[in-house]
Every structure is written in C-alpha cells, then in structure tokens.
Design an enzyme around this catalytic site. Structure first.
Site, PDB file in Angstrom:
ATOM      1  N   SER A  88       0.802  -1.218   0.000  1.00 39.38           N
ATOM      2  CA  SER A  88       0.000   0.000   0.000  1.00 39.38           C
ATOM      3  C   SER A  88       0.840   1.275   0.000  1.00 39.38           C
ATOM      4  O   SER A  88       0.284   2.368  -0.122  1.00 39.38           O
ATOM      5  CB  SER A  88      -0.938   0.009   1.206  1.00 39.38           C
ATOM      6  OG  SER A  88      -0.209  -0.033   2.414  1.00 39.38           O
ATOM      7  N   LYS A 113      -6.278   3.616   8.560  1.00 38.18           N
ATOM      8  CA  LYS A 113      -5.344   4.601   8.018  1.00 38.18           C
ATOM      9  C   LYS A 113      -5.934   6.012   8.074  1.00 38.18           C
ATOM     10  O   LYS A 113      -5.222   6.984   8.361  1.00 38.18           O
ATOM     11  CB  LYS A 113      -4.983   4.234   6.587  1.00 38.18           C
ATOM     12  CG  LYS A 113      -4.229   2.926   6.454  1.00 38.18           C
ATOM     13  CD  LYS A 113      -4.019   2.556   4.996  1.00 38.18           C
ATOM     14  CE  LYS A 113      -3.306   1.218   4.861  1.00 38.18           C
ATOM     15  NZ  LYS A 113      -3.128   0.811   3.453  1.00 38.18           N
TER      16      LYS A 113
END
Length: 794
Positions: free
Chosen positions: A673, A716
């Site tokens: 990611s 996140k």
C-alpha cells in the site's frame, strides 16, 4: 551271596521309566508281552531284565525299540489286580547290556551281560559331594519331595549305591535318566548327576522366586484391603462415612449424561471398584470419571434475548464502536429468532487497547450467559486444544473442555483471545484443532483426546480476537466473520477517559470518595502530549500514574484540595513525550507521506528519497520487507518509463544514485500500500518539485502507473486525522469504503480519489511535473496548484 544271573532272561519293556541298580521300585504291568515276561520270571528264578523303550507311544515294542542298556532286577512281590494287570515290586541288582533280543512266546527274551561301573570312590569323591550338596538344596526347594528322602540318600553307603540313589530321586526326563544309567564310570555318573541337579535347581529357584513375588503381592493386597475395610468401619463408627464411589455413582445417575457418556462412565466405575485404591491405574480412572462428571452436559443459563437490553448494556460499557455494536446486536437478534447460535463465529480484529476483550464480556452480560476467556497467545501444542491421551502421566483435557467446566453451562460465551498468536511446531498445529471447534458442521460432536467422548459445543457462543489477520491461517479465517475495530478518535478517547477510565482509577487508588477537580484543558493535553496510540491502554496507564500521584499528595496533605491543572501535568507525569501542537508538515522535495496499517493500528509513514550523482545505484533502508522492496522497484521503473514526460533527465538511471529510506528503521515494514507514496517521493526527488506536507496517500502502484485498491482504509484514515493530515489520496477501488468512515474523520479530512499516478502527482506535488496534453485541466483547490482526479469532500 548273590547267584549269578542266567545268560538269557525275560525282558520287561518300560514306558517313561528307568530303573537304576540297587533301587527298589513298584511297577504296574498290563501289556500282554510284559505279563508274559513276568510269568516267565516267576517260573524261573524271579529275575528279569527291565529296559526303557526308545519311544513311549509304541504299544508292542520289538527288539529295535529298546535301549541297549538296562537293569537286571528281581521280583520281590507281585499282586494280581481285578482287571488282570499285575503290580510288582522289583529290586534292581546290577546294570547290564541287553543283546540278542528275541521273541519268546508272547514276550521278549535277551542275553544280559553285566556292566559294572569302572572307577572307585577316591576318584569320584569330589563330584559326589557336590551332587549331595546340590541334592540337599533340591529337596529343600522341591515341594513334593519329603525330607526323609534326603536322610535315606545320606545314609546310603558312599560310592555306586549313593550315586544311583541320587539319580533315582531326581525328577528328570527319560533321556537324561537313560544317560545316567549308561554312564561308563562312577566319576562320570557323579559329574552328570551334579550337572543335571544344577539345571533343575535353577528352575526351582526361579519358580520359588515367582511364587514368593506373587504371594507377596497377594499378601500386600490383602493387607491393604483389610486396612481399607477397617478404615471404613472406623468412619462408620464416627459417623463420618464418605464413600467416594457411592457419591460418584449418585452423580452419574443425576447429571443427565447422554446415553453413550453414561454407559462409558458406568463401565469406568465398575472397573474402578475392582482396582486397588492404592493402584496408579485407580487414580487415572478416578480422575477421568471426575472430569466426565464435572463437565456440563445439560445445565444451561437462561438467555436474555432482549435487543434493547443488549444495546443498552453495550452502550453503557463502551463508548463509540457503533458499527461493531450494531453487528453484535444483529447477532443477538438472530439468536432470538432462531433459538440457537447461527452463522459464522465473530472475529474482532483491531489494534491493542480498543476493547475487544471487554466487548466479549459485555456480550455475555447482555445475554445473561457465563463468560470464559481463553488466551491462545503462544500456544504451540495441538494437545492444548484437544487434550492429551490419558495414558500419559499428568494428562488433562484440552483448554476447550476446561473452559466448559469452568463455565458450568452448555451455553456460555467463550472468548478465544489472540487467535492470531497461535504457533505450530513438531507437536502439531493448534489452529487445525480449532477448525473442529469453530465449524458449525463439526462442533456438535467435539472429541477430546482425554475423554474420548462426543461433546456438543453447538450452544456455545464463540468469539475470537486478533490484532491482525496476517497471523490467522486461511482455513480458520474462512470459518469466521471479520469485524474490524479501528482506532479511537480523540473525541472518543476523551469521553472514554472521563466516563470509564478516570472513575475506575480513582476507585482503585482510594480516591473514589475524594473530590478531585481536573481542568478541561488537561484532557486534550493528556491525549496529544502523553499518548499517541489507536487504543486507550497507554492513556489508562497515564491516568493510573496520575491517580497515584494524587493519592500520595492526599496522604501528605490530607486537607488540601486535589486539583489538576494544565501546569501540573509536567510535575505529575514528567516531560511530555510528544509535541502538543500539530505543526503543519512542510512541503519538501523527495519526501512523501504514506499510510500504513499495522497490528497496533494505522500510522503515517514519512518516505524519504535522496537523489545524488552516481552510477544508477539504488539503496533501500528502513527494515523493508520483500513486498515493499518490490513496490520501490515498480516505482523506479515507472519513473524511468515516464522520465521524459515528467521532466526527468532520461539518463538518470546511469548518472544518479537513489537512496530510499523510511524512518523508524528498527520497525519492520512491509506491504504494497505504500507504492504510490514511494513513486511520488522518487519523482519529487528527481524533479526537485516538493511534495505537499499536508497530504498523505495509500495505494498499490503498477509498472504502468495504475493505482490499485488496498485494505485497512478506516484505520489509516483515523491515523491521518490523528496526525493532522488534511488531504488523503485513496484508490478508486476503495470509494465504497469511504461510507464506513466515522463522521469526525469525514469532517476533518478531504479524500481525493485517484486512478493513476498522473492523478496522484497532480494532487501530491506543489506543481504539476508536466503539462497535461489530454483532457481538461483539473480544478484548482483553495489557491493551491492544479490537481487531477476526483475529490470527495464531506
């Protein structure tokens, strides 16, 4: 003086009998040939030859069926029996060689040549004495040998007579007795008798030892039984009779065991009655019965299937976590409608300190069920789940049945904590044993290795917790429904600290009744300057330290008011480990902000790239995993393929060295990611265009610059809000996840949806690295440079 025997004498064949010289012996005669020999001897001088047959099963022996050495004997007495047989008493006179055996009438006759023993007593005295000593021990060990035999043998004159007397009274096989009769010398005869006596003595000693051992065990068992009966009688006299077996039988009859289990327990009880109470096997059997009876087989707690009550309990115990509580309430509603646990097992996944374990306890409270927590962290032995075979010393059932015994009901709430921390080694894989426990199709007949009984786990509500899905094997994960718990927002932490943590710490430190004033400015400072986490565990520790300091202050000055102001925090808790104010991140070339999801929640990663003159070498530092290294390689390949369009020198792979570094190098980092953040930092370093400090990004990058979706967007995003990030770039494939974000996150962060690296660079750099040649220009945002891609504002 004895007359010499005639040259030819009748022959009396004997089965399994050898008659030694100078020995008197009764014989039973019944065969026609043998009766004829006796008649012939009685009609002559009453002498005949007695000789053993080679094979005892021959009924009508011929000359070839007899041994060559026999004995000349005299008939002393004879008696005719009613059946026609005769019983005779013969006295053997001397040994002879049997030759020229012929048929004489109905019987046999032979020439008998005397065979006197060679040698004298002087040469055979030593083996004879040895044989006499062994015979004395032989008579003592032989149960059917009277003591008078020893006296008679000892009274016999030494020499040939004594040696043959010894041979006649030792129980030997026919072949051994015939060898004794055929011994050529007195010395050989005495030596052979001593050797055969030695072999017989070894067997008698072994028999006596075995008999003594058996007798000792029997005596010990009888003694223990007698003492046990005395002890029972004493208990009855004192009125304290406590018959354990009777109590176990009563429990087996009243526990409501299934048929198979009841029959097995009854068999074990019958077996236990036959065992000695002091036997180790009795202890093993008793332990098994006690475990089987201690398990809940039919006992259950009444469920409180009230959805409103469940929601009220969850809200009272936990602030926030609305999505998770909604899923749990749905689960309880299905339980109420179906009447049994339906669907997969819930797995609560989230960083430490967000309340996964306490949620399990709240669910049990809402349902009115018993709660049992079972920690699986560090378990590496499959037997910890399934139990050990009871043949092992100290064997016990596995943790599943231990939890059921602790709960005492068939429908508790069992929390399998830290399921992602299971290990596997040569002792087996515990996660494989959990497959049967958590599978609704199998756990109706769970079989523990210790009990070896089918136990129904279908009424148990199993919950599992984990910090990360990476440590859970795929087959086990397939049997669970994943419920994610993201980190708390600052507003949620503030309410949790005021409502739950602080009152609990005051009570734990003896300040529950004291009036403690905490200024409003203290709480934000505690959150931002003294803690930086996804959960509230560190916040709870800080509050505990604060409560200890206040308790000490109260003990030193009892009458002084307990007040905590912002200025007091440094003196009470020490220097703050974090900066209070969220300083805006500066725009810097070669530095981009990435977002990562770890086992402790979401984090903002600062990715640095330095471009210096060199020969095209690439260096990656910061304890990067293989996947992140591959993402860096893909980002560099993308920069090389778009070098001209991005305004990068085409020969930079040969003239420029790149150093990619992610700070906090001691912490391992991995995952795809960070791909677009790595590509952004590399392009920024090569072009010299600064990346925006208030922007963070997450997404996987391909060699052609496409942005792929990622996981953990909720965690996140919470980390981005906590770190003061204003803008977040997310892949287009994650647009559906934006709806699940908390309202505070949507209000504090602007999300920009990107499909390619062109969109990423347009949003992440302070100015475009290239002039767009296709399509309309991206809209401007609040005076900043142009940005491409969709912008989602909440």
């Amino acid at each position: 003086m004895r007359r010499p025997a005639p040259a030819r004498l009748p022959v009396l064949p004997l089965r399994d009998v050898v008659v030694f010289p100078h020995v008197s012996m009764p014989l039973l005669v019944g065969r026609a040939g043998s009766l004829a020999a006796v008649e012939a001897a009685l009609g002559d001088d009453q002498r005949l030859v007695v000789v053993a047959q080679r094979a005892a099963d021959v009924s009508d022996p011929g000359p070839d069926d007899l041994h060559a050495v026999g004995t000349i004997a005299r008939i002393l007495q004879q008696q005719t029996l009613p059946n026609g047989a005769r019983k005779i008493l013969v006295e053997a006179e001397e040994r002879c060689a049997v030759t020229r055996v012929e048929v004489a009438g109905s019987g046999l006759a032979a020439r008998a040549v005397p065979l006197p023993l060679a040698g004298d007593l002087a040469t055979s005295e030593v083996p004879l004495r040895r044989a006499l000593g062994l015979f004395e021990e032989y008579v003592g060990l032989h149960r059917r040998m009277p003591g008078e035999v020893l006296a008679m043998v000892q009274a016999t004159p030494a020499g040939e007579r004594q040696a043959y007397a010894l041979a006649a009274h030792v129980a030997l096989r026919l072949d051994a007795r015939q060898r004794l009769l055929e011994a050529p010398t007195l010395d050989a005869l005495c030596t052979l008798v001593a050797d055969l006596l030695g072999g017989e003595l070894d067997l008698l000693r072994l028999e006596r030892k075995l008999e003594d051992d058996v007798r000792g065990a029997l005596v010990q068992n009888q003694r223990e039984f007698w003492l046990q009966e005395q002890l029972k009688a004493i208990h009855r006299e004192l009125g304290t009779d406590d018959d354990d077996l009777a109590e176990l039988e009563r429990q087996a009859a009243s526990r409501g065991l299934p048929t198979a289990a009841r029959e097995r327990v009854e068999r074990e009880l019958k077996r236990l009655k036959r065992l000695s109470p002091m036997s180790p096997e009795a202890a093993v059997s008793r332990s098994w019965i006690e475990w089987a009876l201690a398990l809940p087989w039919s006992e259950r707690s009444e469920d409180v299937l009230d959805v409103a009550h469940a929601k009220a309990v969850l809200d009272a115990d936990h602030f926030g976590l609305e999505d998770v509580k909604e899923r749990i309430v749905d689960h309880i509603a299905v339980l109420k409608a179906v009447g049994r646990v339906a669907g997969p097992v819930l797995c609560l996944v989230g960083p430490p300190g967000v309340g996964k374990t306490s949620l399990g306890r709240s669910i049990a409270t809402a349902l009115g069920r018993k709660f049992v927590r079972m920690s699986l962290g560090g378990v590496r032995d499959e037997a910890e789940i399934r139990g050990h075979r009871r043949t092992y010393i100290g064997a016990l059932p596995g943790r599943i049945l231990q939890a059921m015994r602790k709960a005492g009901t068939v429908n508790p709430v069992v929390l399998l904590d830290e399921v992602d921390k299971l290990g596997a080694d040569w002792r087996g894989d515990p996660s494989a044993a959990l497959l049967e426990v958590l599978d609704p199709e199998q756990h109706t007949a769970f079989n523990d290795h210790y009990l070896e009984l089918d136990y129904d786990l279908s009424q148990v509500l199993f919950l599992t917790t984990a910090n990360s899905l990476a440590g859970i094997p795929e087959p086990l994960r397939d049997r669970m429904e994943i419920v994610r718990l993201a980190g708390y927002l600052d507003t949620e932490k503030l309410e949790i600290a005021r409502r739950f943590l602080w009152p609990r710490q005051l009570a734990a430190h003896g300040l529950g009744e004291a009036r403690v004033m905490v200024a409003d400015a203290v709480w934000p400072a505690l959150l931002r300057r003294y803690t930086r986490e996804a959960g509230v565990r560190e916040l709870d520790r800080r509050l505990a330290k604060l409560a200890r300091k206040l308790a000490r202050r109260r003990a030193e000055t009892p009458r002084k008011a307990l007040t905590v102001r912002l200025a007091d925090l440094r003196g009470l808790l020490g220097p703050a480990p974090f900066d209070d104010e969220r300083t805006p991140r500066a725009d810097r070339a070669g530095v981009a902000n990435g977002l990562a999801y770890t086992s402790v929640g979401g984090e903002v990663l600062e990715i640095e790239v330095m471009a210096v003159a060199g020969r095209g070498r690439v260096q990656l530092t910061g304890t990067l995993g293989d996947v992140m290294k591959e993402s860096a390689s893909a980002a560099i390949s993308y920069a090389r393929s778009r070098a001209e369009a991005l305004g990068i020198a085409p020969d930079f792979p040969r003239t420029t060295d790149l150093h990619v570094h992610i700070p906090d190098g001691a912490t391992p980092k991995d995952g795809p990611s960070a791909g677009i953040a790595l590509a952004t930092a590399i392009v920024s370093a090569l072009t010299g265009i600064p990346a925006r400090g208030d922007t963070a990004m997450t997404g996987e990058v391909t060699l052609r610059g496409r942005v792929l979706p990622i996981g953990g967007l909720k965690e996140k995003s919470v980390a981005a809000l906590r770190e003061g990030v204003r803008h977040v770039l997310v892949p287009k494939g994650n647009v559906r996840d934006l709806e699940e974000l908390p309202g505070d996150v949507k209000a504090g962060v602007t999300f920009h949806v990107v499909e390619s690296m062109d969109d990423v660079l347009a949003h992440a750099l302070v100015k475009p690295p290239m002039v767009p040649t296709d399509g309309p220009a991206a809209p401007r945002r609040s005076g900043r440079s142009e940005r491409r891609g969709a912008t989602v504002t909440h």
